[in-house]
Design a protein around this motif. Structure first.
Motif, PDB file in Angstrom:
ATOM      1  N   ASP A 294      -5.391  -2.134  -2.863  1.00  0.00           N
ATOM      2  CA  ASP A 294      -5.674  -0.917  -2.093  1.00  0.00           C
ATOM      3  C   ASP A 294      -4.537   0.056  -2.419  1.00  0.00           C
ATOM      4  N   CYS A 295      -4.797   0.922  -3.404  1.00  0.00           N
ATOM      5  CA  CYS A 295      -3.752   1.818  -3.920  1.00  0.00           C
ATOM      6  C   CYS A 295      -3.665   3.066  -3.047  1.00  0.00           C
ATOM      7  N   CYS A 296      -2.447   3.556  -2.822  1.00  0.00           N
ATOM      8  CA  CYS A 296      -2.244   4.740  -1.953  1.00  0.00           C
ATOM      9  C   CYS A 296      -2.916   4.462  -0.612  1.00  0.00           C
ATOM     10  N   CYS A 297      -2.589   3.292  -0.044  1.00  0.00           N
ATOM     11  CA  CYS A 297      -3.387   2.715   1.048  1.00  0.00           C
ATOM     12  C   CYS A 297      -3.190   3.399   2.394  1.00  0.00           C
ATOM     13  N   ASP A 298      -2.035   4.105   2.598  1.00  0.00           N
ATOM     14  CA  ASP A 298      -1.740   4.737   3.883  1.00  0.00           C
ATOM     15  C   ASP A 298      -1.838   3.688   5.009  1.00  0.00           C
ATOM     16  N   HIS A 299      -2.799   3.807   5.938  1.00  0.00           N
ATOM     17  CA  HIS A 299      -2.926   2.823   7.031  1.00  0.00           C
ATOM     18  C   HIS A 299      -3.505   1.488   6.548  1.00  0.00           C
TER      19      HIS A 299
ATOM     20  N   VAL B 195      -0.546  -0.871  -1.634  1.00  0.00           N
ATOM     21  CA  VAL B 195       0.547  -0.109  -2.256  1.00  0.00           C
ATOM     22  C   VAL B 195       0.561   1.317  -1.719  1.00  0.00           C
ATOM     23  N   ASP B 196       1.744   1.740  -1.292  1.00  0.00           N
ATOM     24  CA  ASP B 196       1.931   3.147  -0.919  1.00  0.00           C
ATOM     25  C   ASP B 196       3.435   3.447  -1.015  1.00  0.00           C
ATOM     26  N   VAL B 197       3.765   4.744  -1.134  1.00  0.00           N
ATOM     27  CA  VAL B 197       5.189   5.102  -1.265  1.00  0.00           C
ATOM     28  C   VAL B 197       5.887   5.317   0.070  1.00  0.00           C
ATOM     29  N   ILE B 198       5.145   5.422   1.170  1.00  0.00           N
ATOM     30  CA  ILE B 198       5.777   5.768   2.447  1.00  0.00           C
ATOM     31  C   ILE B 198       6.297   4.516   3.163  1.00  0.00           C
ATOM     32  N   ALA B 199       7.628   4.385   3.203  1.00  0.00           N
ATOM     33  CA  ALA B 199       8.257   3.154   3.708  1.00  0.00           C
ATOM     34  C   ALA B 199       7.852   2.859   5.158  1.00  0.00           C
TER      35      ALA B 199
ATOM     36  N   CYS C  15       5.903  -1.319  -1.141  1.00  0.00           N
ATOM     37  CA  CYS C  15       6.276   0.072  -0.938  1.00  0.00           C
ATOM     38  C   CYS C  15       6.815   0.559  -2.273  1.00  0.00           C
ATOM     39  N   GLU C  16       5.962   1.262  -3.014  1.00  0.00           N
ATOM     40  CA  GLU C  16       6.282   1.535  -4.422  1.00  0.00           C
ATOM     41  C   GLU C  16       5.442   2.716  -4.906  1.00  0.00           C
ATOM     42  N   ASP C  17       5.990   3.455  -5.846  1.00  0.00           N
ATOM     43  CA  ASP C  17       5.177   4.474  -6.529  1.00  0.00           C
ATOM     44  C   ASP C  17       4.161   3.729  -7.396  1.00  0.00           C
ATOM     45  N   LEU C  18       2.908   4.075  -7.237  1.00  0.00           N
ATOM     46  CA  LEU C  18       1.853   3.359  -7.975  1.00  0.00           C
ATOM     47  C   LEU C  18       2.094   3.413  -9.485  1.00  0.00           C
ATOM     48  N   LYS C  19       2.751   4.489  -9.914  1.00  0.00           N
ATOM     49  CA  LYS C  19       2.988   4.631 -11.361  1.00  0.00           C
ATOM     50  C   LYS C  19       3.992   3.607 -11.882  1.00  0.00           C
TER      51      LYS C  19
ATOM     52  N   ILE D 161      -8.723   3.467  -5.553  1.00  0.00           N
ATOM     53  CA  ILE D 161      -7.873   4.670  -5.456  1.00  0.00           C
ATOM     54  C   ILE D 161      -8.679   5.712  -4.701  1.00  0.00           C
ATOM     55  N   ALA D 162      -8.333   5.924  -3.444  1.00  0.00           N
ATOM     56  CA  ALA D 162      -9.123   6.838  -2.599  1.00  0.00           C
ATOM     57  C   ALA D 162      -8.200   7.820  -1.894  1.00  0.00           C
ATOM     58  N   GLY D 163      -8.708   9.021  -1.705  1.00  0.00           N
ATOM     59  CA  GLY D 163      -7.996   9.995  -0.877  1.00  0.00           C
ATOM     60  C   GLY D 163      -6.885  10.755  -1.581  1.00  0.00           C
ATOM     61  N   VAL D 164      -6.858  10.708  -2.924  1.00  0.00           N
ATOM     62  CA  VAL D 164      -5.882  11.518  -3.668  1.00  0.00           C
ATOM     63  C   VAL D 164      -6.651  12.488  -4.574  1.00  0.00           C
ATOM     64  N   GLY D 165      -5.957  13.490  -5.099  1.00  0.00           N
ATOM     65  CA  GLY D 165      -6.611  14.479  -5.963  1.00  0.00           C
ATOM     66  C   GLY D 165      -6.968  13.889  -7.322  1.00  0.00           C
TER      67      GLY D 165
ATOM     68  N   HIS E 282      -6.220  14.838 -10.437  1.00  0.00           N
ATOM     69  CA  HIS E 282      -5.148  14.692 -11.448  1.00  0.00           C
ATOM     70  C   HIS E 282      -4.340  13.431 -11.179  1.00  0.00           C
ATOM     71  N   GLN E 283      -4.032  13.242  -9.889  1.00  0.00           N
ATOM     72  CA  GLN E 283      -3.272  12.043  -9.506  1.00  0.00           C
ATOM     73  C   GLN E 283      -4.077  10.776  -9.823  1.00  0.00           C
ATOM     74  N   ALA E 284      -5.365  10.814  -9.477  1.00  0.00           N
ATOM     75  CA  ALA E 284      -6.212   9.626  -9.719  1.00  0.00           C
ATOM     76  C   ALA E 284      -6.217   9.288 -11.215  1.00  0.00           C
TER      77      ALA E 284
ATOM     78  N   ASP F  58      -3.926  10.096 -13.487  1.00  0.00           N
ATOM     79  CA  ASP F  58      -2.587   9.589 -13.861  1.00  0.00           C
ATOM     80  C   ASP F  58      -2.436   8.120 -13.467  1.00  0.00           C
ATOM     81  N   PHE F  59      -2.914   7.773 -12.265  1.00  0.00           N
ATOM     82  CA  PHE F  59      -2.787   6.387 -11.795  1.00  0.00           C
ATOM     83  C   PHE F  59      -3.620   5.436 -12.671  1.00  0.00           C
ATOM     84  N   ILE F  60      -4.850   5.839 -12.981  1.00  0.00           N
ATOM     85  CA  ILE F  60      -5.700   4.984 -13.834  1.00  0.00           C
ATOM     86  C   ILE F  60      -4.990   4.760 -15.173  1.00  0.00           C
TER      87      ILE F  60
HETATM   88  C1  LIG Z   1      -4.697  10.792   2.118  1.00  0.00           C
HETATM   89  S1  LIG Z   1      -3.896   9.254   1.952  1.00  0.00           S
HETATM   90  C2  LIG Z   1      -5.246   8.239   1.440  1.00  0.00           C
HETATM   91  C3  LIG Z   1      -5.323   7.003   2.252  1.00  0.00           C
HETATM   92  C4  LIG Z   1      -6.452   6.053   1.927  1.00  0.00           C
HETATM   93  N1  LIG Z   1      -6.432   5.624   0.532  1.00  0.00           N
HETATM   94  C5  LIG Z   1      -7.785   6.673   2.301  1.00  0.00           C
HETATM   95  O1  LIG Z   1      -8.558   7.016   1.399  1.00  0.00           O
HETATM   96  O2  LIG Z   1      -8.056   6.809   3.478  1.00  0.00           O
HETATM   97  C6  LIG Z   1      -2.991   9.431   0.439  1.00  0.00           C
HETATM   98  C7  LIG Z   1      -1.884   8.389   0.314  1.00  0.00           C
HETATM   99  O3  LIG Z   1      -1.425   8.381  -1.032  1.00  0.00           O
HETATM  100  C8  LIG Z   1      -0.065   7.992  -1.011  1.00  0.00           C
HETATM  101  N2  LIG Z   1       0.543   8.297  -2.316  1.00  0.00           N
HETATM  102  C9  LIG Z   1       0.694   9.518  -2.881  1.00  0.00           C
HETATM  103  N3  LIG Z   1       1.292   9.401  -4.079  1.00  0.00           N
HETATM  104  C10 LIG Z   1       1.537   8.082  -4.276  1.00  0.00           C
HETATM  105  C11 LIG Z   1       2.125   7.343  -5.335  1.00  0.00           C
HETATM  106  N4  LIG Z   1       2.621   7.942  -6.407  1.00  0.00           N
HETATM  107  N5  LIG Z   1       2.210   6.004  -5.216  1.00  0.00           N
HETATM  108  C12 LIG Z   1       1.729   5.369  -4.106  1.00  0.00           C
HETATM  109  N6  LIG Z   1       1.149   6.034  -3.072  1.00  0.00           N
HETATM  110  C13 LIG Z   1       1.057   7.374  -3.149  1.00  0.00           C
HETATM  111  C14 LIG Z   1       0.474   8.806   0.149  1.00  0.00           C
HETATM  112  O4  LIG Z   1       1.692   8.287   0.625  1.00  0.00           O
HETATM  113  C15 LIG Z   1      -0.664   8.694   1.160  1.00  0.00           C
HETATM  114  O5  LIG Z   1      -0.452   7.642   2.085  1.00  0.00           O
END
Ligand SMILES: C[S@@+](CC[C@H](N)C(=O)[O-])C[C@H]1O[C@@H](n2cnc3c(N)ncnc32)[C@H](O)[C@@H]1O
Length: 208
Positions: free
Chosen positions: A9-14, A33-37, A62-66, A80-84, A86-88, A90-92
């Protein structure tokens, strides 16, 4: 969706998405995985209480996905959900590059720019396992589920997800095309072909 050895669950937030898959035993292990400690500490506590380790297998990074180096394991799905877009993309790219010999499946649900996400997946040789238009809180999303091992050809405008009898889908088409028509005013070279692709998609459907 098939079962996996590992679901990420990448950029998982909650972590709600990964937690729901963990509870439904859709994978041997779920990695969050998420960057927010602070968020990851909170998630670790929640998981410890609601998904005890003697019953469920999970990890929290707790790590940058990259920076993630993907281990070469059997079957792995990256959500990979909830990111823009370009970010998606880059992550792929970075996840695939970290383990070129492994076959990774992806479920992408970016907040916009699905056309460019699809173009990138096509270039990397992915195939479509499924796709869906999701309408939630007056916002549209596309869920794009892909694999390199099997599936249909990915179409940059989407294909099997469209149900032209559904008014929501008609509205989604209008919003997407409206967005690219607007962008084409300042960047016609890049955006006019995209507008044309969506218009061609529409004319190929007789009952819209
Ligand atoms: C809007 S939330 C999406 C949460 C969840 N995936 C969803 O779809 O409900 C975006 C999350 O991406 C995380 N994020 C942004 N850049 C990141 C990175 N480089 N590596 C890991 N997490 C990242 C943020 O910390 C944030 O929690």
């Amino acid at each position: 969706m098939q079962s996996y050895s590992v679901i990420w669950d990448c950029c998982c937030d909650h972590g709600l998405l990964g937690m729901s898959l963990l509870k439904r035993k859709r994978a041997g292990e779920v990695i969050f995985v998420d960057v927010i400690a602070k968020q990851m500490e909170k998630l670790e506590k929640t998981l410890t209480q609601s998904c005890p380790r003697d019953e469920y297998s999970w990890r929290v990074y707790c790590e940058d996905l990259k920076n993630i180096v993907v281990p070469n394991r059997d079957s792995q799905l990256f959500i990979i959900a909830g990111v823009g877009s370009h970010q998606a993309i880059d992550f792929i790219n970075s996840l695939c590059a970290s383990t070129p010999s492994a076959s990774l499946d992806f479920l992408i649900c970016s907040v916009h720019g699905n056309y460019s996400v699809r173009e990138s997946l096509i270039k990397k040789g992915f195939k479509l396992k499924g796709e869906r238009i999701i309408f939630e809180n007056n916002r549209f999303y596309e869920g794009i589920y892909v694999s390199k091992s099997a599936g249909e050809k990915i179409v940059n405008t989407g294909s099997i997800m469209w149900d032209w009898s559904d008014p929501d889908h008609q509205e989604y088409w209008q919003r997407v095309v409206g967005h690219y028509r607007q962008k084409a005013k300042t960047d016609p070279i890049q955006c006019q072909p995209i507008v044309q692709s969506y218009e061609t998609l529409l004319t190929s459907i007789s009952n819209f």
